[in-house]
Scaffold this motif. Sequence first.
Motif, PDB file in Angstrom:
ATOM      1  N   ILE A  69       0.952  -1.095  -0.069  1.00 44.88           N
ATOM      2  CA  ILE A  69       0.067  -0.039  -0.095  1.00 44.88           C
ATOM      3  C   ILE A  69       0.686   1.204  -0.063  1.00 44.88           C
ATOM      4  N   THR A  85       2.562   1.510  -3.618  1.00 47.53           N
ATOM      5  CA  THR A  85       1.907   1.495  -4.940  1.00 47.53           C
ATOM      6  C   THR A  85       0.746   2.585  -4.753  1.00 47.53           C
ATOM      7  N   TYR A  86       0.470   3.150  -3.475  1.00 49.67           N
ATOM      8  CA  TYR A  86      -0.399   4.332  -3.461  1.00 49.67           C
ATOM      9  C   TYR A  86       0.105   5.300  -2.919  1.00 49.67           C
ATOM     10  N   PHE A  87       0.928   5.498  -1.603  1.00 51.42           N
ATOM     11  CA  PHE A  87       1.281   6.543  -1.243  1.00 51.42           C
ATOM     12  C   PHE A  87       2.461   7.115  -2.093  1.00 51.42           C
ATOM     13  N   TYR A 132       3.814  -0.998 -10.510  1.00 53.31           N
ATOM     14  CA  TYR A 132       3.626  -2.272  -9.806  1.00 53.31           C
ATOM     15  C   TYR A 132       5.156  -2.909 -10.258  1.00 53.31           C
ATOM     16  N   LYS A 153      -0.061  -7.019  -7.305  1.00 54.42           N
ATOM     17  CA  LYS A 153      -1.722  -6.625  -7.311  1.00 54.42           C
ATOM     18  C   LYS A 153      -2.509  -7.318  -6.374  1.00 54.42           C
ATOM     19  N   SER A 154      -2.473  -8.675  -6.294  1.00 58.70           N
ATOM     20  CA  SER A 154      -3.248  -9.426  -5.446  1.00 58.70           C
ATOM     21  C   SER A 154      -3.003  -8.908  -4.052  1.00 58.70           C
ATOM     22  N   VAL A 212      -2.442  -6.027  -2.791  1.00 55.71           N
ATOM     23  CA  VAL A 212      -3.116  -4.746  -2.736  1.00 55.71           C
ATOM     24  C   VAL A 212      -4.365  -5.003  -2.357  1.00 55.71           C
ATOM     25  N   TYR A 213      -5.238  -6.235  -2.930  1.00 57.71           N
ATOM     26  CA  TYR A 213      -6.401  -6.442  -2.753  1.00 57.71           C
ATOM     27  C   TYR A 213      -6.520  -7.160  -1.136  1.00 57.71           C
ATOM     28  N   TYR A 214      -5.671  -7.958  -0.948  1.00 54.12           N
ATOM     29  CA  TYR A 214      -5.962  -8.588   0.221  1.00 54.12           C
ATOM     30  C   TYR A 214      -5.676  -7.548   1.499  1.00 54.12           C
ATOM     31  N   LEU A 245      -6.305  -4.365   1.248  1.00 51.30           N
ATOM     32  CA  LEU A 245      -7.456  -3.365   1.654  1.00 51.30           C
ATOM     33  C   LEU A 245      -8.393  -4.244   2.559  1.00 51.30           C
TER      34      LEU A 245
END
Lengths: 227, 183
Positions: free
Chosen positions: B137, B140-142, B147, B162-163, B165-167, B169
């Motif tokens: 997080i 990739t986000y802050f 990726y 990518k996966s 990031v999903y887990y 969240l």
Amino acid sequence: MGSVTTEACRRWRETLGAYLLGHLSPEERVGLEAHVDGCRDCRAELEELRPVAVSLADADPGHLGKAPAPPPDLADRVFARVRDRRRLERRRRFAFRAGAGIAAAVIALSVVVALRPEPPHAQKERFSFTALPVGTKAIATLYTYEEDPRVEVWIEYEGLTPGVIYAVWVERASGDRVRCGTFDALDGRHHTVLTSSVSRSDAAAVGLTSADGRQVLRAPVTAPERT
Amino acid sequence: MLRRGGRMDQMDQKAFSLDEEDGVRSAYRAYGAELFGFAARSLGDHGLAEEAVQETFLRAWRAADRFDPSIAPLRTWLYSIMRNVCIDLSRARAARPSVADGDPVVAPGADAFDQALISWQVEEGLRRLGEDHRRVIIETYFRARPYAEVASELGIPEGTVKSRVYYALRALRLALEEMGWEA
């Protein structure tokens, strides 16, 4: 969250995070949106995670490191403050019951502005501060109770800088200063009471330090002035 | 006694009797550290934060008969007390005469504290994630890093970033819910 129904669902779901953060390529985005349109479970999952993704904007990346930890003795100071207040309120009730006509008022920030009924079984010693700044008056009174060897420190003061937070400490013979609490000088003229973790026989001095460390008042307590 | 019914399915909704010292101790053990963290963050001063924590528990103890776990869990209640304490303390600090070489002190208003509290909750949620989850997080986000770059740095396939990031969240949602967050 809904169960993953197919392998396709699992594959698409694992891209939901990147989708919500705006990190998918246009092709992936179109593909995911098409799947979600036709899959109720994946749509529900998307809507569950959307507010989480949105909430990230509230976080400050500069504050994601380890949160500052409280000093180990803070717990004791929290309990001591509650204990002090309870003791005070008991005394206050006692004073009213005794019909002594003593009005005691407790105001916020644990500052006591009151006449103080004499607590039972207390040894009371008063000490002056050395080197007080011009216009400042301060007296420290130590109370020691039969049932509790720890000293209770009363500070009466006048002329302290209003609004400044002061830490009150008891100095041991070794020179270590043990903090027993803090108070806010409010309008500069009040009393405050705090319980220290130091026993009377270990106490060599008591004092105050302003929050910015600039002002230090110290009163030696090895030789009682008057009791 | 503080127990007045309501669902007691969370640790902090067990009947705390805050008017007893043991209750204050349990509450401090459960929430003292994070309340201190929030106070230190929003007041920017550790000494003042210590004062805020002491004052918060004192006020909680004094108002124990008004605590109703069926309305809000203990944690939420303590935070609402601390919010007021922090506002009072920062006003008192701003009211004191400024010193010549000190920074000017401006008292943040209630809105600023409410925003600080929201930020703190999300930051605390992120801190509670596992390192792997928090890392993707942050990167990739802050830090807005591609990726592929993050994947090669971590030595994992891009699809795994990518996966993750999903887990991450999902894990964050759980962490926030544990703290009483409502979407």
